[in-house]
Design an enzyme around this catalytic site. Sequence first.
Site, PDB file in Angstrom:
ATOM      1  CG  ASN A   1      -2.192  -0.798   0.952  1.00 22.63           C
ATOM      2  OD1 ASN A   1      -3.059  -0.363   0.199  1.00 22.63           O
ATOM      3  ND2 ASN A   1      -2.276  -1.988   1.534  1.00 22.63           N
TER       4      ASN A   1
ATOM      5  CG  ASN B   1      -5.330   1.950   9.559  1.00 23.37           C
ATOM      6  OD1 ASN B   1      -4.267   1.537   9.059  1.00 23.37           O
ATOM      7  ND2 ASN B   1      -6.187   1.152  10.176  1.00 23.37           N
TER       8      ASN B   1
ATOM      9  CG  HIS C   1      -9.438  -2.490   9.053  1.00 21.33           C
ATOM     10  ND1 HIS C   1      -8.510  -3.132   9.859  1.00 21.33           N
ATOM     11  CD2 HIS C   1     -10.581  -3.218   9.151  1.00 21.33           C
ATOM     12  CE1 HIS C   1      -9.083  -4.184  10.414  1.00 21.33           C
ATOM     13  NE2 HIS C   1     -10.328  -4.259  10.006  1.00 21.33           N
TER      14      HIS C   1
ATOM     15  CB  SER D   1     -12.802   0.933   5.659  1.00 19.78           C
ATOM     16  OG  SER D   1     -13.846  -0.007   5.533  1.00 19.78           O
TER      17      SER D   1
ATOM     18  CB  THR E   1     -10.327   7.835  16.956  1.00 18.94           C
ATOM     19  OG1 THR E   1     -10.912   6.560  16.678  1.00 18.94           O
ATOM     20  CG2 THR E   1     -10.903   8.890  16.022  1.00 18.94           C
TER      21      THR E   1
ATOM     22  CG  ASP F   1      -8.863  -1.511  12.930  1.00 16.64           C
ATOM     23  OD1 ASP F   1      -7.932  -0.819  12.492  1.00 16.64           O
ATOM     24  OD2 ASP F   1      -8.749  -2.728  13.158  1.00 16.64           O
TER      25      ASP F   1
END
Length: 192
Positions: free
Chosen positions: A17, A109, A111, A138, A143, A147
């Site tokens: 990624n 992030n 996921h 996603s 936070t 996830d």
Amino acid sequence: MIDRVRVGILISGRGSNMVSLVRASEAADCPYRVVRVLSNVEDAAGLALAADAGVPTWGKSHKGMKRAEFDALLDAELRAADVELIALAGYMRLLSPEFIAGWQGRILNIHPSLLPLYKGLDTHARAIEAGDAEAGCSVHVVTPELDDGPVVAQARVPILPGDTADALAARVLVEEHRLYPQALTTYARTLR
Ligand code: GRF
């Protein structure tokens, strides 16, 4: 010449990624540029890929250090590089609440599930086991809860009869490589 958002990417492994984010940043109109790739695994394969792409890297094992202590080192590296936005890309370690508080709304992030479904590990096996018709990935704002932050983009793939977790993961990964650069581009534009 646009003033591009300075991105730091955190990885722990192969870094596919991360490579897709770096590649997308090479477009003339991309609103971000990747200024550092950092890892908590000193020999993570992705670090060599980042270096090959000309991105400065930093790798240090977290082993034997308290979470907050290691995260303070990460934080110092990111700030020294004038990073404005952090992209987690297969960073397999929880970040401390102190670290996250210092980067509110500035950490994304990716996921491999359709959040809020299947937070944590083994997402593909869990989706197959549940008999779901589709899976996906996603991108969300990070936070303190794992996830859990607001989702900014999602992509879906069908789960096929006889799918294995590995086969499904490979198909979802193709979508991750498309989705993450798009989502980071959109998010970076909101910061300028
Ligand atoms: C990806 O599936 C990502 O969604 C998850 O960890 C994996 C990392 O793969 N968070 P790579 O290191 O980007 O190849």
